[in-house]
Scaffold this motif. Structure first.
Motif, short mmCIF file in Angstrom:
data_model
loop_
_atom_site.label_atom_id
_atom_site.label_comp_id
_atom_site.label_asym_id
_atom_site.label_seq_id
_atom_site.Cartn_x
_atom_site.Cartn_y
_atom_site.Cartn_z
N UNK A 1 0.82 -1.22 0.00
CA UNK A 1 0.00 0.00 0.00
C UNK A 1 0.86 1.27 0.00
N UNK A 2 2.18 1.09 -0.11
CA UNK A 2 3.08 2.25 0.03
C UNK A 2 3.47 2.84 -1.31
N UNK A 3 3.69 4.16 -1.31
CA UNK A 3 4.28 4.79 -2.48
C UNK A 3 5.66 4.17 -2.69
N UNK A 4 6.05 4.00 -3.94
CA UNK A 4 7.31 3.29 -4.24
C UNK A 4 8.53 3.81 -3.47
N UNK A 5 8.59 5.13 -3.29
CA UNK A 5 9.80 5.68 -2.65
C UNK A 5 9.86 5.37 -1.15
N UNK A 6 8.75 4.85 -0.59
CA UNK A 6 8.73 4.55 0.84
C UNK A 6 8.95 3.08 1.15
N UNK A 7 8.97 2.27 0.09
CA UNK A 7 9.06 0.82 0.27
C UNK A 7 10.41 0.42 0.86
N UNK A 8 11.47 1.06 0.37
CA UNK A 8 12.83 0.66 0.75
C UNK A 8 13.08 0.73 2.25
N UNK A 9 12.59 1.78 2.91
CA UNK A 9 12.82 1.93 4.35
C UNK A 9 12.17 0.80 5.14
N UNK A 10 10.98 0.40 4.70
CA UNK A 10 10.27 -0.68 5.40
C UNK A 10 11.00 -2.00 5.18
N UNK A 11 11.41 -2.24 3.94
CA UNK A 11 12.14 -3.49 3.65
C UNK A 11 13.46 -3.53 4.41
N UNK A 12 14.09 -2.35 4.58
CA UNK A 12 15.37 -2.31 5.31
C UNK A 12 15.17 -2.71 6.77
N UNK A 13 14.05 -2.26 7.36
CA UNK A 13 13.75 -2.65 8.74
C UNK A 13 13.53 -4.17 8.82
N UNK A 14 12.81 -4.70 7.86
CA UNK A 14 12.55 -6.14 7.85
C UNK A 14 13.84 -6.94 7.65
N UNK A 15 14.70 -6.39 6.83
CA UNK A 15 15.99 -7.04 6.60
C UNK A 15 16.82 -7.06 7.90
N UNK A 16 16.75 -5.96 8.64
CA UNK A 16 17.43 -5.89 9.92
C UNK A 16 16.89 -6.91 10.91
N UNK A 17 15.59 -7.05 10.93
CA UNK A 17 14.96 -8.04 11.80
C UNK A 17 15.44 -9.44 11.45
N UNK A 18 15.47 -9.70 10.15
CA UNK A 18 15.94 -11.01 9.68
C UNK A 18 17.37 -11.26 10.13
N UNK A 19 18.19 -10.22 10.01
CA UNK A 19 19.60 -10.36 10.40
C UNK A 19 19.73 -10.61 11.89
N UNK A 20 18.78 -10.10 12.67
CA UNK A 20 18.80 -10.32 14.11
C UNK A 20 18.25 -11.69 14.51
N UNK A 21 17.82 -12.45 13.50
CA UNK A 21 17.43 -13.83 13.79
C UNK A 21 15.95 -14.06 13.99
N UNK A 22 15.12 -13.05 13.69
CA UNK A 22 13.67 -13.22 13.85
C UNK A 22 13.15 -14.24 12.84
N UNK A 23 12.25 -15.08 13.28
CA UNK A 23 11.56 -15.99 12.37
C UNK A 23 10.43 -15.22 11.71
N UNK A 24 10.41 -15.24 10.38
CA UNK A 24 9.46 -14.40 9.65
C UNK A 24 8.81 -15.18 8.51
N UNK A 25 7.50 -15.01 8.39
CA UNK A 25 6.79 -15.49 7.19
C UNK A 25 6.25 -14.24 6.50
N UNK A 26 6.70 -14.04 5.29
CA UNK A 26 6.45 -12.77 4.61
C UNK A 26 5.74 -13.01 3.28
N UNK A 27 4.49 -12.55 3.19
CA UNK A 27 3.82 -12.53 1.89
C UNK A 27 4.23 -11.25 1.20
N UNK A 28 4.82 -11.38 0.04
CA UNK A 28 5.31 -10.17 -0.64
C UNK A 28 5.39 -10.37 -2.15
N UNK A 29 5.33 -9.25 -2.83
CA UNK A 29 5.59 -9.28 -4.27
C UNK A 29 6.95 -8.64 -4.56
#
Ligand code: ADP
Ligand code: MG
Length: 264
Positions: free
Chosen positions: A190-218
């Motif tokens: 639902x985000x404008x394209x220029x805002x997507x990267x910041x959210x994905x970066x946070x999720x990437x950080x979570x992944x790097x910290x070892x969080x178990x994640x199930x992500x529906x994404x395109x």
């Protein structure tokens, strides 16, 4: 059996295990036998066309839908049931609520409380549900806001934040409950394209910290770069799954190829 080699010894209980999970709405079978395993610390991306059952499956994991067939375990617990004296008993609402505390969910729409600040949104559940002191919850919320790159937005209301910032607050809010599993349902759609990267970066950080994640994404870039495994769903089944390089790079099924041709 004696555990001798490392492979066996390090085998761990899956965080999510779905075996032939089925779900119907009235006459329509939406999940037709989902099989999927997510290990602790794993990032699993679910891909698939609209209507293939991705959201429904996430909702089943999060106790929001009752399954009609098969079995679904989260961290070793059979969803919807507890075991007592070698018998299974259906969970009562309070027990469902307790299990759901351990699962964070982030939706396409951020669903923040509009009358609460970012900080207020984050401390709400820990204070009310866990009984954390406001002081401790605030300190934790400040750390979480820092982690999602919004340390300066604690006092902002959702209406004063961009969609991407709201979504990062929503992620912080979910993390405030210290979940052992995070579910994301198209968190950037639902985000404008220029805002997507910041959210994905946070999720990437979570992944790097070892969080178990199930992500529906395109977001194929995210799936390729961050996912440990990718599952392609179509018409209520997992058509194929495996490492992103295999599923995205060399899909074995025609339906996967057709889908990837459209989104890539
Ligand atoms: P996806 O997230 O992959 O787009 P969904 O899980 O949302 O797919 O939906 C799968 C199918 O189930 C769709 O055909 C949808 O219309 C149907 N469906 C989802 N929720 C309900 C519901 N509560 N009642 C009836 N049909 C539903
Ligand atoms: Mg969906």
């Amino acid at each position: 059996m004696i555990l001798t080699d490392d492979t066996t010894a390090t085998e761990t209980r899956p965080m999510v295990r779905a075996a032939d999970v089925r779900k119907r709405f009235g006459p329509v079978e939406v999940l037709k036998g989902i099989d999927l395993t997510v290990a602790p610390g794993e990032v699993s991306c679910l891909l698939g066309p609209s209507g293939s059952g991705k959201s429904t499956f996430l909702r089943c994991i999060n106790h929001l839908e009752r399954i009609d067939g098969g079995q679904l375990w989260v961290d070793g617990d059979l969803v919807g049931y507890r075991r007592q004296a070698r018998r299974l008993h259906e969970l009562r609402a309070a027990e469902v609520a307790r299990r759901r505390r351990d699962i964070g969910m982030v939706f396409q729409r951020f669903n923040l409380f509009p009358h609460l600040t970012a900080l207020g949104n984050i401390i709400e559940a820990p204070v009310r549900v866990l009984g954390t002191s406001r002081e401790q919850a605030r300190a934790e919320a400040a750390r979480l806001l820092e982690r999602v790159g919004l340390a300066d937005k604690a006092r902002s209301y959702p209406g004063q934040l961009s969609g991407g910032q709201q979504q990062r607050v929503a992620i912080a809010r979910a993390l405030a409950m210290r979940p052992k599993l995070m579910l994301f349902d198209e968190p950037t759609s639902a985000l404008d394209p220029e805002l997507v990267g910041d959210v994905l970066a946070v999720m990437k950080g979570l992944a790097a910290d070892g969080m178990t994640m199930v992500v529906v994404t395109h977001e194929m870039g995210f799936a390729r770069e961050v996912a440990d495994s990718v599952a392609f769903l179509d018409d209520g089944v997992v058509v194929e799954s495996g490492p992103p390089a295999e599923v995205l790079g060399a899909p074995r099924h025609e339906r996967t190829r057709a889908f990837l041709d459209k989104v890539l």
